[in-house]
Scaffold this motif. Structure first.
Motif, short mmCIF file in Angstrom:
data_model
loop_
_atom_site.label_atom_id
_atom_site.label_comp_id
_atom_site.label_asym_id
_atom_site.label_seq_id
_atom_site.Cartn_x
_atom_site.Cartn_y
_atom_site.Cartn_z
N GLU A 153 -25.18 -12.27 7.45
CA GLU A 153 -25.95 -11.12 8.61
C GLU A 153 -25.02 -10.06 8.62
O GLU A 153 -25.23 -8.49 8.11
N LEU A 154 -23.73 -10.30 9.48
CA LEU A 154 -22.94 -9.84 9.83
C LEU A 154 -21.96 -8.77 8.40
O LEU A 154 -21.92 -8.36 8.54
N SER A 155 -21.58 -9.97 7.31
CA SER A 155 -20.97 -9.23 6.08
C SER A 155 -22.16 -8.13 5.44
O SER A 155 -21.46 -7.48 4.78
N TYR A 156 -23.32 -8.42 5.60
CA TYR A 156 -24.41 -8.50 4.80
C TYR A 156 -24.21 -6.42 5.70
O TYR A 156 -24.60 -5.41 5.06
N LEU A 157 -23.89 -6.56 6.78
CA LEU A 157 -23.88 -5.10 7.91
C LEU A 157 -22.99 -4.51 7.69
O LEU A 157 -23.43 -3.51 7.14
N GLU A 158 -21.55 -5.28 7.41
CA GLU A 158 -20.39 -4.68 7.42
C GLU A 158 -20.84 -3.79 5.70
O GLU A 158 -20.36 -2.74 5.94
N GLN A 159 -21.44 -4.89 4.51
CA GLN A 159 -20.86 -4.39 3.50
C GLN A 159 -22.20 -2.37 3.51
O GLN A 159 -22.06 -1.51 2.58
N GLU A 160 -23.30 -3.23 4.35
CA GLU A 160 -23.66 -1.44 4.26
C GLU A 160 -23.06 -0.61 5.14
O GLU A 160 -24.02 0.71 4.36
N ALA A 161 -22.56 -0.89 6.36
CA ALA A 161 -22.24 0.07 7.01
C ALA A 161 -20.68 0.71 5.62
O ALA A 161 -20.83 2.22 6.12
N ALA A 162 -20.26 0.21 5.09
CA ALA A 162 -18.97 0.39 4.22
C ALA A 162 -19.06 0.69 3.59
O ALA A 162 -18.40 1.99 2.75
N SER A 163 -20.51 0.83 2.51
CA SER A 163 -21.05 0.53 0.87
C SER A 163 -20.87 2.41 1.16
O SER A 163 -20.90 3.08 -0.29
N VAL A 164 -21.48 3.68 2.29
CA VAL A 164 -21.72 4.92 1.66
C VAL A 164 -19.50 5.68 1.71
O VAL A 164 -19.93 5.90 0.52
N ARG A 199 -26.52 -6.70 18.31
CA ARG A 199 -27.90 -7.60 18.31
C ARG A 199 -28.13 -9.07 17.07
O ARG A 199 -29.14 -9.75 17.22
N ILE A 200 -27.84 -8.46 16.58
CA ILE A 200 -27.46 -9.72 15.26
C ILE A 200 -27.13 -10.80 15.97
O ILE A 200 -27.38 -12.17 16.40
N VAL A 201 -25.82 -10.56 16.71
CA VAL A 201 -25.67 -11.95 17.62
C VAL A 201 -25.19 -12.91 18.38
O VAL A 201 -25.98 -13.65 18.29
N GLU A 202 -26.28 -11.77 19.68
CA GLU A 202 -27.58 -11.76 20.06
C GLU A 202 -28.78 -12.93 19.77
O GLU A 202 -28.82 -13.94 20.18
N ARG A 203 -29.10 -12.63 18.80
CA ARG A 203 -30.30 -13.44 18.41
C ARG A 203 -30.13 -14.87 18.23
O ARG A 203 -30.53 -15.69 17.91
N PHE A 204 -28.43 -14.66 16.93
CA PHE A 204 -28.22 -16.14 16.80
C PHE A 204 -27.11 -16.53 17.46
O PHE A 204 -27.98 -18.23 17.72
N THR A 217 -24.89 -23.70 10.15
CA THR A 217 -26.10 -23.08 9.63
C THR A 217 -26.53 -22.07 9.95
O THR A 217 -26.06 -21.06 9.37
N LEU A 218 -26.19 -22.15 11.27
CA LEU A 218 -27.05 -20.75 12.66
C LEU A 218 -25.56 -19.57 12.18
O LEU A 218 -25.35 -18.77 12.02
N SER A 219 -23.93 -20.22 12.50
CA SER A 219 -22.85 -19.35 12.22
C SER A 219 -22.78 -19.29 10.49
O SER A 219 -22.61 -17.92 10.46
N ARG A 220 -23.25 -19.70 9.57
CA ARG A 220 -22.91 -19.67 8.35
C ARG A 220 -24.23 -18.09 8.06
O ARG A 220 -23.92 -16.86 7.82
N GLU A 221 -25.43 -18.33 9.02
CA GLU A 221 -26.53 -17.19 8.52
C GLU A 221 -25.70 -15.57 9.17
O GLU A 221 -25.98 -14.77 8.51
#
Length: 821
Positions: free
Chosen positions: A251-262, A152-157, A243-247
């Motif tokens: 967001e993907l890094s944040y998603l990965e961190q959220e997923a791995a943080s548990v 979903r994130i990749v599709e939006r960007f 800029t969109l690529s960095r965003e």
């Protein structure tokens, strides 16, 4: 002078055979063989040293390290270690130590201190946690929920990026331009192309078309102007896509961190609960942040190599160009440099090879095929000082001092109680390591073993030595003979026999061993504490018993071992005696001569000492030169011998120059001596030769003399009395015993006599004699057969005495000298 004018010397008592050797009474030995003795280990009769050592190991104040001196033997360090273990000193128990990566400053590895016994467990748990994350994180990233959110994130960007590019493409299409790609090497870059007759034309070809007449110049100018305008607009659009690529990446890094943080939080919290402590908790928090910020290596399944695929390892490790990348998970490793087991005692480490790396540790290097190298926290290695933390480190001082860099680093470590692990190359330019590990706080007691001379040099010239080695433990080389010492000797001998499978020693053999120990000590009421020498004799006596087919060592075997030991070392002594027998070395053992006497010296070659007779002569004449030391004039005289000659001059002034000056030119010489003379043990011998030369009285050549003297004429003790007597006896026996030969020795050395049995037998048979003398007067009377003489009330010596003749000669020389002047 008539015979009735001669005053004969009084008889002087000789030593009886019983005075020539200390014998161990068999009744003092309470066993038949040493197998029945009570086992003893450790040192014999060293109570003073043991008290000092006990204080040194138990006193925990700064600087109370120990220097042991006077201790002999090949296993000195091991013996000291066993003694410390028996004392069970109370010390502060050390913690487990390990180095981990410093995620903030990679070249400064972090030190963690854990409770005893936890370091290895922490290392295993950390590795298990990383292995768990390497298995589970890829599973999370490949799972449907994560992929759906990611999609979903990749599709939006992607939609937003497509809208930007489509809007730009439509705008330039209205002006007959199109967006395409231009190949630059292996890379295709986006480019704007003018569209002419339905074909995209590179902007570089526009000027060529004008030149060929295919395109009018005004039209070309309009195209180029619009191209520049669109190019600027495209730059803005392209920046927006970046800029969109960095965003998107964020967001993907944040998603990965959220997923791995548990998973990461669970692993870290479990470790924090199991290993509490501020230092460990801080480190684990750094690990948590580093893991979540560097999830790249965890996207590959375990067993796959991301670095082989060209990916960069996570930050935190120093890298050098051209070196193969290390395991990206190495940064989470734990390097245990000190771990403890279940032991409850303080460590006692005996370092036999005290090199810099062995003592202080080092930093190893990893080399590549081109010779480049790198190091990190996992390459740190501890040394003996670290292993001895909370305990004791024993080493030989001379070996430690001779190793490069060791003494300076040891002083620094003990002064500050901090150990810094660095390679030895750190002390030299261009060779140091970039790593600076956190220092380790140490609580270690260092025990150096050396000799007295080295201790004195260090104490005198090394200021830090006095500050950090405040306890001196000095082991005596001899001890007073007692029944307790006899029991300790027997116990040690039994322990040696059982350890090395030697035959037991019977009562007579043990008595012979003790008598040898007394001779080594040099005094009858003492025995040597150098059990290492006694152990060597015990082994050789066992060999003699085994060669004889016996199963018990007897006194004859001990005597045989001693004889064999002498035979192995006395080649030079044999050659000297042969030269005397052949007449090459001139030594008279019969007759009388004026101004000549037999002195006795001791030679030591390779640890073997033997006595050697030497002819000493003196001559006297009119003059003012005084007493001339020929050895000194030839630069063959040592300081102590020079002192002895000056003492002789003082004696002559005391006896004969109280009322008239000495007008004398006399010389003293050690004949056929070419290797130097030192010591004052021949000073009495020299004065006898000089008195003979002045008086004209001949001296007995069948008597050899030894003994130093003072200015008052007292005979003083000397060293090597047994070797000197045995040496002269050997020469007399070769040339034939006459029954008048003997040795004149200081009375104060009688208690040092431990002569061989053959000499005692010769004395008992009247074939050899030993006279103890206490004064020069006694000695000259024995050598001349005349009374020495004393002064009467008028200050005159008795007529016919030795001193009267000497005084008469000196006065005549003084008067002649006066007339001559």
């Amino acid at each position: 002078m008539t015979s009735k004018d001669i005053k004969a010397a009084p008889l002087h008592e000789e030593l009886p055979p019983a005075k020539l050797r200390w014998r161990c009474e068999l009744s003092r030995i309470p066993f038949e063989t040493t197998a029945q003795a009570e086992l003893r280990e450790g040192f014999i009769g060293q109570e003073r040293a043991l008290r000092a050592l006990k204080m040194g190991v138990e006193l925990s104040a700064p600087g109370y390290n120990v220097f042991v001196c006077g201790l002999a033997g090949t296993s000195r360090g091991g013996t000291i270690a066993s003694m410390i273990e028996k004392l069970h000193p109370r010390t502060k128990k050390s913690l487990d130590r390990c180095y981990v990566n410093n995620f903030k400053i990679a070249d400064r590895p972090r030190l963690l201190s854990l409770a005893r016994g936890q370091a290895n467990g922490f290392k295993k748990d950390m590795q298990a946690g990383i292995d768990f994350l390497r298995r589970r994180i890829p599973q999370v990233f490949e799972g449907e929920p994560f992929q759906r959110q990611k999609g979903r994130i990749v599709e939006r960007f992607t939609v937003r990026e497509k809208e930007l590019m489509d809007d730009f493409t439509r705008r330039i299409a209205r002006e007959q331009f199109a967006l395409g790609h231009m190949q630059v090497g292996a890379v295709a870059l986006p480019e704007i192309f003018p569209v002419l007759e339905g074909q995209m034309v590179p902007i570089e070809d526009i000027s060529k078309m004008v030149h060929e007449g295919k395109l009018e110049s005004p039209v070309a100018e309009v195209i180029e102007r619009k191209y520049e305008q669109f190019r600027q607009e495209f730059t803005v659009v392209y920046r927006k896509t970046l800029t969109l690529s960095r965003e998107l990446a964020s967001e993907l890094s944040y998603l990965e961190q959220e997923a791995a943080s548990v998973l990461v939080d669970g692993a870290i919290e479990e470790l924090k609960e199991k290993y509490p402590g501020t230092g460990v908790s801080e480190y684990l928090e750094e690990v948590r942040h580093h893991l979540l910020d560097n999830l790249g290596p965890f996207k590959e399944r375990e067993g796959e190599s991301e670095t082989e695929a060209g990916a960069e390892p996570p930050d935190g490790l120093p890298k050098l160009p051209g070196l193969s990348e290390r395991d990206p998970f190495r940064v989470y490793g734990v390097n245990v440099i000190l771990a403890h087991g279940d032991e409850d005692t303080s460590p006692v480490i005996f370092e036999t090879t005290p090199t810099y790396a062995n003592l202080f540790g080092t930093i190893q290097r990893a080399y590549d095929a081109r010779g480049g190298w790198t190091s990190d926290f996992m390459d740190l290695r501890g040394g003996s000082l670290l292993r001895a933390d909370g305990g004791f480190l024993i080493m030989y001082s001379l070996e430690a001092l001779s190793e490069t860099g060791v003494w300076r680093a040891l002083k620094r470590t003990l002064n500050h109680s901090r150990l810094e692990i660095q390679p030895l190359e750190m002390f030299y330019p261009f060779g140091g390591s970039a790593l600076k590990p956190e220092a380790v706080q140490l609580d270690v007691k260092v025990i150096l073993i050396g000799d007295r001379e080295l201790y004195e040099v260090l104490y005198q010239y090394e200021e830090d030595f006095r500050k950090i080695f405040k306890v001196r433990v000095e082991f005596d080389e001899e001890m007073h003979m007692s029944d307790g010492v006899i029991a300790e000797y027997a116990g040690r001998l039994r322990a040696l026999c059982e350890k090395e499978n030697l035959f037991p020693f019977d009562r007579g053999a043990f008595a012979a061993m003790l008598e040898y120990g007394v001779r080594q000590a040099g005094r009858r009421n003492k025995v040597t504490a150098r059990f290492v020498d006694m152990a060597d004799l015990a082994r050789e006596a066992h060999y003699a018993a085994m060669a004889a087919g016996e199963t018990v060592v007897r006194a004859a075997h001990v005597r045989s071992a001693l004889a064999s030991k002498v035979e192995r070392h006395n080649l030079i002594e044999t050659r000297v005696r042969e030269m005397i027998e052949e007449g090459t070395l001139l030594v008279d053992v019969a007759g009388e001569r004026v101004g000549q006497v037999n002195g006795l010296s001791v030679l030591e070659i390779g640890g073997y000492s033997f006595g050697k007779p030497v002819r000493i002569t003196a001559s006297a004449a009119l003059g003012k030169a005084g007493l001339i030391n020929i050895e000194r004039e030839a630069n063959l005289s040592g300081r102590f011998h020079d002192k002895g000659v000056h003492i002789i001059s003082g004696f002559l002034r005391t006896r004969f120059a109280q009322d008239s000056p000495l007008s004398l030119a006399a010389s003293i010489c050690f004949e056929q001596s070419y290797s130097g003379v030192d010591g004052d043990s021949a000073s009495s011998t020299e004065v006898y030769a000089l008195l003979s030369a002045l008086s004209g009285l001949p001296l007995r050549q069948d008597i050899a003399v030894t003994g130093s003297m003072n200015q008052q004429g007292d005979i003083q003790a000397i060293g090597g009395v047994n070797e000197k007597i045995e040496g002269y006896f050997g020469v007399c026996r070769i040339q034939g015993l006459t029954g008048t030969q003997g040795v004149m020795m200081p009375a104060s050395n009688v208690e040092d006599l431990m002569l061989r049995e053959d000499i005692i037998d010769a004395v008992a048979a009247g074939q050899f004699h030993i006279w103890p003398v206490a004064t020069v007067e006694q000695g000259i009377e024995i050598l001349t057969g005349r009374s020495a003489g004393t002064r009467d009330d008028k200050g005159k010596f008795e007529d016919g005495t030795v001193f009267a003749l000497v005084d008469e000669r000196l006065r005549a020389m003084a008067n002649t000298m006066k007339d001559y002047l």
